[in-house]
Scaffold this motif. Structure first.
Motif, PDB file in Angstrom:
ATOM      1  N   ALA A 108      37.250  38.677  37.858  1.00 21.57           N
ATOM      2  CA  ALA A 108      37.852  37.818  38.875  1.00 21.57           C
ATOM      3  C   ALA A 108      38.691  38.628  39.848  1.00 21.57           C
ATOM      4  O   ALA A 108      38.888  38.232  40.999  1.00 21.57           O
ATOM      5  N   LEU A 175      40.242  34.281  45.075  1.00 16.95           N
ATOM      6  CA  LEU A 175      39.088  33.681  44.414  1.00 16.95           C
ATOM      7  C   LEU A 175      37.904  34.635  44.474  1.00 16.95           C
ATOM      8  O   LEU A 175      37.615  35.205  45.532  1.00 16.95           O
ATOM      9  N   SER A 177      33.787  35.702  44.316  1.00 22.74           N
ATOM     10  CA  SER A 177      32.625  35.150  45.019  1.00 22.74           C
ATOM     11  C   SER A 177      31.933  34.064  44.204  1.00 22.74           C
ATOM     12  O   SER A 177      31.222  33.218  44.769  1.00 22.74           O
ATOM     13  N   TRP A 178      32.153  34.067  42.906  1.00 22.94           N
ATOM     14  CA  TRP A 178      31.480  33.108  42.017  1.00 22.94           C
ATOM     15  C   TRP A 178      32.346  31.892  41.698  1.00 22.94           C
ATOM     16  O   TRP A 178      32.071  31.155  40.755  1.00 22.94           O
ATOM     17  N   TRP A 179      33.371  31.618  42.507  1.00 19.02           N
ATOM     18  CA  TRP A 179      34.309  30.552  42.179  1.00 19.02           C
ATOM     19  C   TRP A 179      33.637  29.174  42.152  1.00 19.02           C
ATOM     20  O   TRP A 179      34.017  28.310  41.354  1.00 19.02           O
ATOM     21  N   PHE A 182      31.729  28.568  38.947  1.00 21.91           N
ATOM     22  CA  PHE A 182      32.762  28.410  37.913  1.00 21.91           C
ATOM     23  C   PHE A 182      33.354  27.007  37.973  1.00 21.91           C
ATOM     24  O   PHE A 182      33.518  26.344  36.949  1.00 21.91           O
ATOM     25  N   ALA A 183      33.679  26.546  39.186  1.00 12.76           N
ATOM     26  CA  ALA A 183      34.317  25.244  39.342  1.00 12.76           C
ATOM     27  C   ALA A 183      33.410  24.120  38.861  1.00 12.76           C
ATOM     28  O   ALA A 183      33.845  23.220  38.131  1.00 12.76           O
ATOM     29  N   PHE A 267      41.594  26.028  37.062  1.00 13.79           N
ATOM     30  CA  PHE A 267      41.285  26.584  38.377  1.00 13.79           C
ATOM     31  C   PHE A 267      42.477  27.358  38.936  1.00 13.79           C
ATOM     32  O   PHE A 267      42.301  28.412  39.575  1.00 13.79           O
ATOM     33  N   LEU A 270      42.437  30.697  37.466  1.00 18.15           N
ATOM     34  CA  LEU A 270      41.499  31.594  38.137  1.00 18.15           C
ATOM     35  C   LEU A 270      42.032  32.056  39.486  1.00 18.15           C
ATOM     36  O   LEU A 270      41.914  33.237  39.833  1.00 18.15           O
ATOM     37  N   ALA A 271      42.624  31.153  40.263  1.00 17.33           N
ATOM     38  CA  ALA A 271      43.014  31.448  41.642  1.00 17.33           C
ATOM     39  C   ALA A 271      44.300  32.254  41.747  1.00 17.33           C
ATOM     40  O   ALA A 271      44.473  33.014  42.709  1.00 17.33           O
ATOM     41  N   TYR A 275      42.171  36.409  35.173  1.00 14.09           N
ATOM     42  CA  TYR A 275      41.298  35.485  34.448  1.00 14.09           C
ATOM     43  C   TYR A 275      40.150  36.242  33.792  1.00 14.09           C
ATOM     44  O   TYR A 275      39.490  37.029  34.451  1.00 14.09           O
TER      45      TYR A 275
END
Length: 279
Positions: A108, A175, A177-179, A182-183, A267, A270-271, A275
């Motif tokens: 991440a 974030l 590129s794969w957020w 993931f979300a 989330f 992650l942000a 993570y």
């Protein structure tokens, strides 16, 4: 977005599953279960699940359908069977189910440990089963209790800060590129399923049996125990997250409230932080 679009040729069956989830939660059960059947057929045809695993899942749905009609010792046996079936699927122990690897040892951020993620199709089946077994979770509504709702939100904020204080995570804003994948996975395949099982089903059932406090505490402890593979610290954190989400469910009676609380916590992790853990 570009990363998500590159995955579409492989992940499109899960979009059918997500729409089916939204429909059943909107009480459009016939259409939702119809799309679920379509998803199951697609999964069978492309080799994501074999016929024997499909039969186990269908038998679970059939048992859950009859569960609200049972009473006494047969009802207790039925709930124990459903819980066992749900835990088997949630822990990915059912042979013949093949999850799709979408993130393989990605990071991440520079301070985060490598992270791997699969799109699974066994765990989300638990949502449909517990909705059949405990349909009241779609219709139960209470006047909003502001104090427990506020307490749940504050507890989540405290837990994020406790993670920094304990060294479990470090600040890392941004974030990857794969957020988006993931979300979607976290919201629908993880948070929605877990909250339906632990809050909508278990917390509600224990509350009917022993009262709201027992339901809240019992479901939170069980949620912590479900994370036993991560060790005692993760179990304690999970139990407290479960308590916060349980307060949200108790305060509103709306399943989407604990779902969104759970997802927001993940989330934000992650942000704003490393993570899943510091590298």
């Amino acid at each position: 977005m570009a990363f998500f679009l590159s995955l579409l040729p492989e992940i499109w069956p899960w979009l059918i599953l997500i729409v089916a989830q939204i429909l059943v939660l909107s009480r459009r059960l016939a259409l939702g279960f119809g799309l679920l059947g379509l998803f199951g057929l697609v999964a069978l045809c492309v080799g994501l699940i074999n016929i024997w695993a499909s039969l186990v899942i269908v038998l679970g749905f059939l048992g859950a359908t009859f569960l609200p009609r049972l009473r006494g010792i047969t009802a207790l046996a039925g709930h124990i069977a459903l819980i066992s079936w749900s835990l088997m699927l949630g822990a990915h122990l059912l042979p013949g189910v093949h999850s799709l690897l979408v993130l393989d040892q990605v990071q991440a951020g520079p301070g985060s440990a490598p992270f791997t993620m699969y799109l699974n199709l066994d765990k989300p089946m638990v949502l449909f089963a517990v909705l059949l077994a405990w349909p009241a979770m779609l219709t139960s509504r209470v006047a909003v209790r502001a104090v427990p709702l506020f307490a749940g939100l504050v507890l989540l904020a405290i837990l994020l800060n406790l993670g920094i204080w304990s060294g479990a995570v470090h600040p890392e804003v941004g974030l990857p590129s794969w957020w988006l994948i993931f979300a979607l996975s976290n919201l629908f395949l993880t948070c929605l399923t877990e909250e339906a099982f632990f809050r909508g089903y278990l917390q509600s059932a224990i509350s009917v049996w022993r009262g709201p406090a027992a339901g809240l505490v019992g479901a939170s402890i069980l949620f912590g125990l479900a994370h036993i593979a991560g060790g005692p610290v993760l179990m304690a954190f999970a139990a407290l997250v479960g308590l916060a989400c349980g307060l949200g469910y108790y305060a509103t009676g709306h399943l989407w409230v604990p779902v969104l609380m759970h997802f927001a916590f993940n989330f934000l992790h992650l942000a704003l932080f490393t993570y899943p853990v510091p590298g």
